[in-house]
Design a protein around this motif. Structure first.
Motif, PDB file in Angstrom:
ATOM      1  N   UNK A  45       0.820  -1.214   0.000  1.00 46.30           N
ATOM      2  CA  UNK A  45       0.000   0.000   0.000  1.00 46.30           C
ATOM      3  C   UNK A  45       0.850   1.258   0.000  1.00 46.30           C
ATOM      4  N   UNK A  46       1.963   1.177   0.729  1.00 47.45           N
ATOM      5  CA  UNK A  46       2.901   2.300   0.783  1.00 47.45           C
ATOM      6  C   UNK A  46       3.443   2.585  -0.623  1.00 47.45           C
ATOM      7  N   UNK A  47       3.755   1.510  -1.363  1.00 48.60           N
ATOM      8  CA  UNK A  47       4.253   1.667  -2.735  1.00 48.60           C
ATOM      9  C   UNK A  47       3.173   2.312  -3.610  1.00 48.60           C
ATOM     10  N   UNK A  48       1.928   1.869  -3.457  1.00 48.28           N
ATOM     11  CA  UNK A  48       0.823   2.497  -4.203  1.00 48.28           C
ATOM     12  C   UNK A  48       0.761   3.990  -3.880  1.00 48.28           C
ATOM     13  N   UNK A 100      -4.124  11.820  -6.522  1.00 45.10           N
ATOM     14  CA  UNK A 100      -4.446  12.207  -5.132  1.00 45.10           C
ATOM     15  C   UNK A 100      -4.176  11.091  -4.125  1.00 45.10           C
ATOM     16  N   UNK A 101      -4.016  11.469  -2.859  1.00 47.15           N
ATOM     17  CA  UNK A 101      -3.858  10.527  -1.751  1.00 47.15           C
ATOM     18  C   UNK A 101      -5.238  10.025  -1.331  1.00 47.15           C
ATOM     19  N   UNK A 102      -5.420   8.744  -0.974  1.00 52.35           N
ATOM     20  CA  UNK A 102      -4.411   7.679  -1.033  1.00 52.35           C
ATOM     21  C   UNK A 102      -4.218   7.159  -2.459  1.00 52.35           C
ATOM     22  N   UNK A 103      -2.979   6.758  -2.733  1.00 47.96           N
ATOM     23  CA  UNK A 103      -2.624   6.389  -4.099  1.00 47.96           C
ATOM     24  C   UNK A 103      -3.309   5.124  -4.610  1.00 47.96           C
ATOM     25  N   UNK A 124      -4.718   4.965  -8.253  1.00 47.35           N
ATOM     26  CA  UNK A 124      -4.004   4.187  -9.280  1.00 47.35           C
ATOM     27  C   UNK A 124      -4.954   3.183  -9.927  1.00 47.35           C
ATOM     28  N   UNK A 125      -5.803   2.549  -9.106  1.00 47.76           N
ATOM     29  CA  UNK A 125      -6.761   1.595  -9.689  1.00 47.76           C
ATOM     30  C   UNK A 125      -7.665   2.296 -10.710  1.00 47.76           C
ATOM     31  N   UNK A 126      -8.170   3.470 -10.333  1.00 45.72           N
ATOM     32  CA  UNK A 126      -9.060   4.223 -11.253  1.00 45.72           C
ATOM     33  C   UNK A 126      -8.314   4.621 -12.515  1.00 45.72           C
ATOM     34  N   UNK A 127      -7.079   5.152 -12.364  1.00 41.53           N
ATOM     35  CA  UNK A 127      -6.312   5.584 -13.539  1.00 41.53           C
ATOM     36  C   UNK A 127      -5.998   4.384 -14.434  1.00 41.53           C
ATOM     37  N   UNK A 128      -5.583   3.271 -13.799  1.00 42.66           N
ATOM     38  CA  UNK A 128      -5.186   2.077 -14.575  1.00 42.66           C
ATOM     39  C   UNK A 128      -6.342   1.553 -15.424  1.00 42.66           C
ATOM     40  N   UNK A 129      -7.559   1.703 -14.887  1.00 43.49           N
ATOM     41  CA  UNK A 129      -8.736   1.204 -15.617  1.00 43.49           C
ATOM     42  C   UNK A 129      -8.952   1.978 -16.924  1.00 43.49           C
ATOM     43  N   UNK A 186       2.414  -0.305 -13.198  1.00 41.34           N
ATOM     44  CA  UNK A 186       2.813  -0.441 -11.796  1.00 41.34           C
ATOM     45  C   UNK A 186       1.874  -1.413 -11.067  1.00 41.34           C
ATOM     46  N   UNK A 187       0.579  -1.190 -11.234  1.00 34.70           N
ATOM     47  CA  UNK A 187      -0.409  -2.038 -10.548  1.00 34.70           C
ATOM     48  C   UNK A 187      -0.245  -3.501 -10.955  1.00 34.70           C
ATOM     49  N   UNK A 188      -0.002  -3.712 -12.246  1.00 40.47           N
ATOM     50  CA  UNK A 188       0.170  -5.071 -12.752  1.00 40.47           C
ATOM     51  C   UNK A 188       1.362  -5.762 -12.077  1.00 40.47           C
ATOM     52  N   UNK A 189       2.445  -5.001 -11.891  1.00 47.67           N
ATOM     53  CA  UNK A 189       3.651  -5.578 -11.275  1.00 47.67           C
ATOM     54  C   UNK A 189       3.380  -5.978  -9.826  1.00 47.67           C
ATOM     55  N   UNK A 190       2.688  -5.123  -9.073  1.00 52.46           N
ATOM     56  CA  UNK A 190       2.408  -5.430  -7.664  1.00 52.46           C
ATOM     57  C   UNK A 190       1.489  -6.647  -7.575  1.00 52.46           C
ATOM     58  N   UNK A 191       0.436  -6.628  -8.391  1.00 49.16           N
ATOM     59  CA  UNK A 191      -0.566  -7.688  -8.319  1.00 49.16           C
ATOM     60  C   UNK A 191       0.005  -9.032  -8.747  1.00 49.16           C
ATOM     61  N   UNK A 192       0.841  -8.999  -9.761  1.00 47.10           N
ATOM     62  CA  UNK A 192       1.453 -10.230 -10.257  1.00 47.10           C
ATOM     63  C   UNK A 192       2.200 -10.955  -9.130  1.00 47.10           C
ATOM     64  N   UNK A 193       3.021 -10.206  -8.404  1.00 41.61           N
ATOM     65  CA  UNK A 193       3.812 -10.825  -7.329  1.00 41.61           C
ATOM     66  C   UNK A 193       2.905 -11.292  -6.185  1.00 41.61           C
TER      67      UNK A 193
END
Ligand code: KG4
Ligand code: ZN
Length: 362
Positions: A175-178, A188-191, A195-200, A267-274
């Motif tokens: 979450x800190x990385x997000x 905007x915070x929280x990221x 990020x989820x909204x932007x990635x979509x 970025x989101x894909x990389x976090x979720x993949x791991x």
């Protein structure tokens, strides 16, 4: 736990959500009131502990009143115990919830049950909303992934309240990385949700961010990804004729939204993949019969979908709470508190805040 175990009033204030809930029988939510400070911390792009503590002080009583009203509580004699988060978290924030819970326990002569915040995120998987049919409870042995703003770890549970740590982050929490990468992208915070909204919105899905697999184990690392994200974002900025992001400066809002969306997706894909692959690998290795996920990052629907795919491949049920029960709330503390209460956990009125409290078995 003895079925029909009573009503628990629970208090959570470990970070930046002021929350009180009433939970029946360890699962059923009677009320769950959360005052979020997200807007308050948006200006600073992160939490200032003293600001968070003062906001808890401002909101704790109104939140308690609403939770009592919403839950139709008329007689405090109906409350079996008061559960409260005593760690981990920000000391000043924890102290406000602890003071509230102790005062209620003393005033109404109810037992006080100390709850570890991590346990709350795990037990959110057992919660049932008002009016909702009771879902099958998670079955043991299970693997639990907890991914929040402060922590990222995988545990095995062979029974209630027993935790065997399989792996954890060696540096930043997911979450800190997000939150940090969201800031680099000018979101905007929280990221996380931003990020989820932007990635979509991403049209192209070809920006690759590195994964830290750390060998075959179950530990995680997200600080390298954060550094790589800065490099990749700066390269995208250079392509757009923009200067690099200034460390500590105001978020850059000048990248074209389409590029922000692509970078957020990568970025989101990389976090979720791991997260998803390690969770599935752990579930297979320990012979889990179910998988549960909790913590703010579990509110991410792309992570939930990805985990659902992995769980389906393993033929295992996956339990992901709805987003509002993944992020900090009081009901999750009530669910864990009910289990702990049934197991005999009690605290004295001298209970202190434990900012670095680890997750331990009972
Ligand atoms: O569990 P939580 O509410 O508080 C802690 O115990 O830390 O988690 C907050 C974290 C923040 O870092 C936030 O950015 C992240 O959860 N988060 C998300 C999403 N919603 C919240 N991360 C990714 N996607 C989301 N939809
Ligand atoms: Zn949390």
């Amino acid at each position: 736990m003895a079925e029909g175990s009573g009503l628990i009033l629970s208090v959570e204030s470990s970070c930046d959500e002021t929350a009180v809930a009433l939970v029946d029988g360890g699962r059923r939510i009677r009320s769950n009131v959360v005052a979020s400070q997200a807007d308050l911390h948006a200006g600073t792009g992160g939490i200032v502990p003293e600001v968070a503590a003062r906001a808890h002080l401002r909101w704790m009583l109104p939140v308690l009143e609403r939770a009592v009203d919403d839950g139709g509580l008329r007689d405090w004699g109906d409350v079996e115990a008061i559960a409260v988060t005593y760690g981990p978290g920000l000391a000043g924030s924890l102290l406000v919830g602890l003071t509230m819970a102790k005062t209620l326990a003393w005033l109404h002569d109810r037992p006080l049950v100390p709850v570890n915040h991590h346990e709350g995120h795990i037990y959110a998987a057992w919660l049932v909303d008002p009016g909702q049919d009771e879902q099958a409870a998670p079955v043991f042995p299970l693997v639990a992934l907890v991914v929040s703003g402060g922590h990222t770890f995988l545990v095995e549970m062979v029974d209630h309240l027993t935790y065997r740590l399989l792996g954890q982050t060696v540096d930043d929490a997911a979450g800190e990385a997000f939150d940090k990468v969201g800031r680099l992208l000018g979101l905007p915070y929280p990221g996380g949700p931003a990020i989820q909204r932007a990635a979509a919105q991403a049209v192209r899905h070809d920006r690759h961010f590195p994964r830290a697999w750390l060998g075959e184990g179950y530990d995680f690392s997200f600080s390298g990804l954060k550094t790589a994200a800065r490099r990749i974002i700066d390269a995208a900025r250079a392509d757009a004729g923009l200067p690099p992001v200034e460390p500590g400066a105001a978020p850059a809002v000048d990248l074209p939204p389409a590029v922000v969306a692509e970078l957020a997706w990568g970025f989101q894909d990389a976090v979720i993949d791991v997260l998803a692959r390690k969770t599935a690998r752990a579930a297979r290795a320990v012979g889990a019969r179910s998988i549960i996920v909790g913590g703010g990052v579990a509110a991410n629907r792309v992570l939930a979908e990805r985990l659902a795919g992995e769980a389906a491949e393993l033929g295992l049920p996956l339990h992901v709470p709805r987003p509002g029960l993944c992020t900090d709330n009081g009901a999750m503390i009530g669910a864990a508190g009910a289990r702990l209460y049934a197991a005999g956990a009690r605290a004295g009125l001298d209970l202190d805040a434990r900012p670095n409290l680890p997750l331990a078995s009972r």
